[in-house]
Design a protein around this motif. Sequence first.
Motif, short mmCIF file in Angstrom:
data_model
loop_
_atom_site.label_atom_id
_atom_site.label_comp_id
_atom_site.label_asym_id
_atom_site.label_seq_id
_atom_site.Cartn_x
_atom_site.Cartn_y
_atom_site.Cartn_z
N GLU A 203 7.99 6.55 -0.80
CA GLU A 203 9.06 6.18 0.12
C GLU A 203 9.16 4.65 0.19
O GLU A 203 8.16 3.95 0.18
CB GLU A 203 8.77 6.75 1.51
N GLY A 204 10.38 4.16 0.24
CA GLY A 204 10.61 2.72 0.30
C GLY A 204 10.70 2.06 -1.06
O GLY A 204 10.92 0.86 -1.16
N ASP A 205 10.55 2.85 -2.12
CA ASP A 205 10.62 2.32 -3.48
C ASP A 205 12.07 2.31 -3.95
O ASP A 205 12.74 3.34 -3.93
CB ASP A 205 9.76 3.20 -4.40
N ASP A 206 12.53 1.14 -4.39
CA ASP A 206 13.92 1.00 -4.86
C ASP A 206 14.08 1.30 -6.35
O ASP A 206 15.19 1.26 -6.86
CB ASP A 206 14.42 -0.42 -4.61
N THR A 207 12.97 1.57 -7.05
CA THR A 207 13.01 1.61 -8.51
C THR A 207 13.24 2.99 -9.10
O THR A 207 13.26 3.14 -10.32
CB THR A 207 11.70 1.06 -9.10
N ASP A 208 13.40 4.01 -8.26
CA ASP A 208 13.50 5.38 -8.75
C ASP A 208 12.22 5.80 -9.47
O ASP A 208 12.26 6.31 -10.59
CB ASP A 208 14.73 5.56 -9.66
N SER A 209 11.09 5.57 -8.82
CA SER A 209 9.78 6.03 -9.31
C SER A 209 9.32 5.33 -10.57
O SER A 209 9.00 5.96 -11.58
CB SER A 209 9.79 7.55 -9.52
N HIS A 210 9.23 4.01 -10.52
CA HIS A 210 8.56 3.30 -11.62
C HIS A 210 7.14 3.81 -11.76
O HIS A 210 6.41 3.97 -10.78
CB HIS A 210 8.54 1.80 -11.33
N VAL A 211 6.74 4.01 -13.00
CA VAL A 211 5.41 4.56 -13.25
C VAL A 211 4.32 3.60 -12.79
O VAL A 211 3.21 4.03 -12.45
CB VAL A 211 5.26 4.94 -14.73
N ASP A 212 4.59 2.29 -12.75
CA ASP A 212 3.54 1.35 -12.36
C ASP A 212 3.22 1.39 -10.87
O ASP A 212 2.30 0.72 -10.42
CB ASP A 212 3.84 -0.08 -12.83
N THR A 213 3.95 2.20 -10.12
CA THR A 213 3.59 2.45 -8.72
C THR A 213 2.77 3.73 -8.58
O THR A 213 2.25 4.01 -7.50
CB THR A 213 4.84 2.58 -7.83
N LEU A 214 2.65 4.49 -9.67
CA LEU A 214 2.09 5.85 -9.60
C LEU A 214 0.88 6.07 -10.49
O LEU A 214 -0.14 6.61 -10.03
CB LEU A 214 3.18 6.87 -9.98
N ALA A 215 0.98 5.70 -11.76
CA ALA A 215 -0.09 6.00 -12.72
C ALA A 215 -0.11 4.94 -13.80
O ALA A 215 0.94 4.55 -14.32
CB ALA A 215 0.12 7.39 -13.34
N ARG A 216 -1.33 4.48 -14.19
CA ARG A 216 -1.48 3.35 -15.10
C ARG A 216 -2.59 3.61 -16.12
O ARG A 216 -3.66 4.11 -15.79
CB ARG A 216 -1.86 2.09 -14.30
N PHE A 217 -2.34 3.21 -17.36
CA PHE A 217 -3.40 3.19 -18.36
C PHE A 217 -4.37 2.05 -18.03
O PHE A 217 -3.96 0.92 -17.79
CB PHE A 217 -2.83 2.96 -19.76
N ARG A 276 9.40 3.28 6.04
CA ARG A 276 8.11 3.27 5.36
C ARG A 276 8.15 2.35 4.15
O ARG A 276 9.17 2.27 3.44
CB ARG A 276 7.71 4.68 4.92
N LEU A 277 7.02 1.68 3.89
CA LEU A 277 6.92 0.72 2.79
C LEU A 277 6.01 1.28 1.69
O LEU A 277 5.06 2.01 1.97
CB LEU A 277 6.36 -0.60 3.31
N PRO A 278 6.29 0.92 0.43
CA PRO A 278 5.60 1.55 -0.70
C PRO A 278 4.27 0.90 -1.06
O PRO A 278 4.12 0.28 -2.12
CB PRO A 278 6.62 1.39 -1.84
N ALA A 279 3.28 1.06 -0.19
CA ALA A 279 1.94 0.54 -0.49
C ALA A 279 1.27 1.42 -1.54
O ALA A 279 1.20 2.64 -1.37
CB ALA A 279 1.11 0.50 0.78
N THR A 280 0.78 0.81 -2.61
CA THR A 280 0.13 1.56 -3.68
C THR A 280 -0.91 0.69 -4.37
O THR A 280 -0.66 -0.49 -4.63
CB THR A 280 1.14 2.06 -4.72
N TYR A 281 -2.06 1.28 -4.66
CA TYR A 281 -3.10 0.56 -5.40
C TYR A 281 -2.90 0.65 -6.91
O TYR A 281 -3.60 -0.03 -7.66
CB TYR A 281 -4.47 1.10 -5.02
N ALA A 282 -1.97 1.48 -7.36
CA ALA A 282 -1.70 1.57 -8.79
C ALA A 282 -1.00 0.33 -9.32
O ALA A 282 -0.93 0.14 -10.54
CB ALA A 282 -0.85 2.80 -9.10
N ASN A 283 -0.52 -0.52 -8.44
CA ASN A 283 0.25 -1.70 -8.85
C ASN A 283 -0.66 -2.89 -9.14
O ASN A 283 -0.34 -4.03 -8.82
CB ASN A 283 1.29 -2.03 -7.79
N PHE A 284 -1.80 -2.62 -9.77
CA PHE A 284 -2.72 -3.69 -10.16
C PHE A 284 -2.24 -4.39 -11.42
O PHE A 284 -1.37 -3.88 -12.15
CB PHE A 284 -4.14 -3.13 -10.36
N LEU A 285 -2.81 -5.55 -11.72
CA LEU A 285 -2.42 -6.37 -12.86
C LEU A 285 -3.64 -6.69 -13.71
O LEU A 285 -4.64 -7.19 -13.20
CB LEU A 285 -1.79 -7.68 -12.36
N ILE A 286 -3.54 -6.42 -15.00
CA ILE A 286 -4.61 -6.74 -15.95
C ILE A 286 -4.29 -8.08 -16.61
O ILE A 286 -3.21 -8.25 -17.20
CB ILE A 286 -4.75 -5.67 -17.04
#
Length: 350
Positions: A203-217, A276-286
């Motif tokens: 909820e609160g995500d404007d990107t239509d479910s970008h994968v980098d908010t959900l699941a990451r290699f 609601r704001l889209p807090a997610t730990y999947a949005n990490f940066l390598i």
Amino acid sequence: MTYRLLPEWHPQDGLQLTWPRPDGDWASLLSRIEATLERIVLATVRYQQVVISMPDQATCDRVRKTFDAYGVPAHKLLLIVAPTDDTWARDHGPISVVDDEGQPLLLDYTFTGWGGKFPASNDNRLTQALADAGVWACPVASRDMVLEGGAIETDGAGTLLTTEACLLNPNRNPHLTRQDVEALIGDDFGVDRVLWLTNGHLEGDDTDSHVDTLARFCNPSTIAYVRCDDLQDPHYTALHTMEQELKAFRQRNGEPYQLVPLPWPQACFDPEDGHRLPATYANFLIINEAVLVPTYGDPADALALSALAEAFPNHALIPIECSSVIRQHGSLHCLTMQLPKGTLTTSFHQ
């Protein structure tokens, strides 16, 4: 000539950021987002260089003085004045591939503000503006296809992870079928396997479910993902179903992926209107030798850092407080774009 999409852990020349306009969407939070960007820069320059597009000369001069005061070496930071609309470099920045001989190419896809939701004409021209300023050491190839960097994840070996909700959304490329999308990204990225997630959203995500908010290699055999364990949370059903999809995915050798569940932070709400704001730990940066991890002043922050430390045993883990970033519906990874080896001009390599 064939090309291969580079994974985020490929060695990098630098990191790209886009500084906010004083009169843009960040105006009421300008000092807060600038403080967050400063923390990202200070963490990153320990490992590599940083390129920042600046909205105007006055902002450029002010920010330069700030980083001079912090003691950032001049050769670590390249500031370029170029018109922009917003700060989300992940989605308007170039996507990097390499050819058979390892030579990089920057692909400049069309950016429409996530399907026309927000103004994006300046951001869409930014990659070429940086090319005109002499930033890139490799060619830039423009693409008509609408595609954002946050919509795709790769293992670097021919597999792409993405979501149907974004890549097949009619607000992006309504004339393209699933087969068309797979063919285009197959040609551009050297991808012959696409793992499509059909569930998962924030909820609160404007990107239509970008994968980098959900699941990451995290590496070719490991995927970190958000898991909601609160049965009463409105995200529970979709994210639980997404978890089952991830468990069913197989590597090229037929083995299941090693899955790293990331904790679910407490619900964050905008203090002004309560959405609601889209807090997610999947949005990490390598980046080189380190992983920057978004935190939210939440008890789950420590659990997220611990989980990602196990997934990245050879990297330093650096928390970056991102409670202000999610006020504009993105997080840490969304603000950044990695620039692989060979993409930055040699005049910037010192």
